[in-house]
Design an enzyme around this catalytic site. Structure first.
Site, PDB file in Angstrom:
ATOM      1  N   GLN A   1      -5.080  -1.440   9.542  1.00 40.98           N
ATOM      2  CA  GLN A   1      -4.960  -2.794   8.984  1.00 40.98           C
ATOM      3  C   GLN A   1      -5.603  -3.813   9.934  1.00 40.98           C
ATOM      4  OE1 GLN A   1      -3.540  -3.527   5.864  1.00 40.98           O
ATOM      5  NE2 GLN A   1      -4.375  -5.559   6.253  1.00 40.98           N
TER       6      GLN A   1
ATOM      7  N   ASP B   1     -11.295   2.797   3.973  1.00 43.49           N
ATOM      8  CA  ASP B   1     -11.766   1.420   3.798  1.00 43.49           C
ATOM      9  C   ASP B   1     -13.295   1.324   3.741  1.00 43.49           C
ATOM     10  OD1 ASP B   1     -10.005  -0.643   3.392  1.00 43.49           O
ATOM     11  OD2 ASP B   1      -9.524  -0.922   5.515  1.00 43.49           O
TER      12      ASP B   1
ATOM     13  N   LYS C   1       0.846  -1.204   0.000  1.00 46.99           N
ATOM     14  CA  LYS C   1       0.000   0.000   0.000  1.00 46.99           C
ATOM     15  C   LYS C   1       0.876   1.247   0.000  1.00 46.99           C
ATOM     16  CE  LYS C   1      -3.889  -2.285   2.177  1.00 46.99           C
ATOM     17  NZ  LYS C   1      -4.462  -2.791   3.413  1.00 46.99           N
TER      18      LYS C   1
END
Ligand code: NDP
Length: 296
Positions: free
Chosen positions: A98, A121, A54
């Site tokens: 994460q 997200d 990422k």
């Protein structure tokens, strides 16, 4: 019939190029650099690989990347305080924590502490509600990537029968909402579904998000259907570790009209959509027009 292969790797490269061009314009015309902060707690090897990828791709499209690696023993209070600082930081437009988090941390509380406008997200409960009611939201990256590939392949999805196998909050449910938003007739199947094969055979669009290697076989696919395989499963075959999807590729590709491979299908689209979401969040935060074709 041999299915058309939907090349997610190539499509993701196209999305990243569009994001990079938009980022360059934002810098030149407005002096704004979109920024993505990624928070990793602990040393899970798979998560470390994701976070590294990422970070690399964020920098490649010209955005600022802020990585926060915290020890597995980090307290909830310290993690929430970090998120509070990132929420308040004008250089940060997208925040990603994460998952999975170590078990002593309350994931729901942590995710719901992120400013919904920076929720790259799309997991914050406000974004879940906005998506469910058809309002402008931050959309979870993996289903957004699937939607982009489907729109690219079909143009309009209106009136198509879509079956989503899997009802998780991060893939199955938002995928179903997005397909409904594009006027598909949507069925969500799960572990209690009766006669899954018959349900799947009714699908013009079949999305598999189950986490069971190769469980969707060719006899469950309607001839000519489009098959989107979200699954990522590591299996051992012929003494080697191999990556396979939730779809049995060879038998499904013999029946389907189009199919995504694993690897090289949905996977690469997920990070591309994370970058697209960060760009969208940055444009919204600055009252600028959103990039076309990169949101739901
Ligand atoms: P979850 O484990 O959270 O959900 C799996 C879903 O599959 C559940 O709803 C479960 O039903 C359903 N299911 C399990 N067994 C069966 C069965 N025999 N028949 C029908 N349905 C079944 O998984 P995720 O949604 O998080 O992930 C799904 C897959 O996608 C995994 O392989 C994961 O690695 C992959 N993935 C890939 C991403 C990418 O970037 N490409 C991103 C995220 C995930 P029930 O609710 O009844 O238990």
């Amino acid at each position: 019939m041999t299915a058309t292969v939907i090349d997610g790797k190539a499509f993701a490269a196209k999305v990243r190029a569009e994001v990079a061009a938009h980022v360059a314009r934002l810098k030149e015309e407005h002096g704004i650099t979109p920024g993505l902060a990624v928070v990793l707690v602990g040393e899970d090897p798979a998560s470390e690989v994701y976070v590294r990828n990422k970070g690399v791709q964020t920098v490649e499209v010209g955005m600022a990347s802020f990585e926060h690696k915290l020890p597995a023993t980090t307290s909830e209070a310290d993690l929430l305080a970090l998120i509070g600082r990132l929420n308040a930081d004008p250089k940060v437009h997208g925040i990603l924590v994460q998952l999975p988090l170590p078990s002593h941390l309350n994931s729901e509380l942590v995710i719901n502490t992120i400013d919904p406008a920076k929720d790259a997200d799309g997991f914050h409960i406000s974004n879940v509600g906005l998506l469910g009611t058809g309002q402008k939201s931050m959309v979870p990256c993996t289903p957004l990537g699937c939607l982009m590939m489907l729109r690219d392949h079909h143009g309009s999805l209106s009136g198509m029968n879509a079956v989503v196998v899997g009802r998780s909050n991060i893939v199955g449910k938002p995928m179903a909402q997005l397909l409904l938003g594009d006027s598909c007739t949507v069925t969500i199947a799960h572990s209690r579904t009766k006669d899954l094969a018959a349900v799947c055979r009714g699908a013009d669009i079949l999305v598999a998000a189950v986490g069971r290697p190769e469980m969707i076989t060719g006899d469950m696919v309607k001839p000519g259907a489009t098959v989107i395989d979200v699954g990522i499963n590591r299996i051992e075959r012929d003494g080697k570790v191999k990556l396979v999807g939730d779809v049995h590729y060879a038998s499904a590709a013999a029946v389907a009209g189009a199919i995504t491979p694993v690897p090289g299908g949905v996977g690469p689209m997920t990070i591309a959509c994370l970058l697209a979401n960060t760009l969208t969040a940055c444009c919204r935060a600055n009252g600028l027009p959103e990039p076309k074709g990169l949101t739901a």
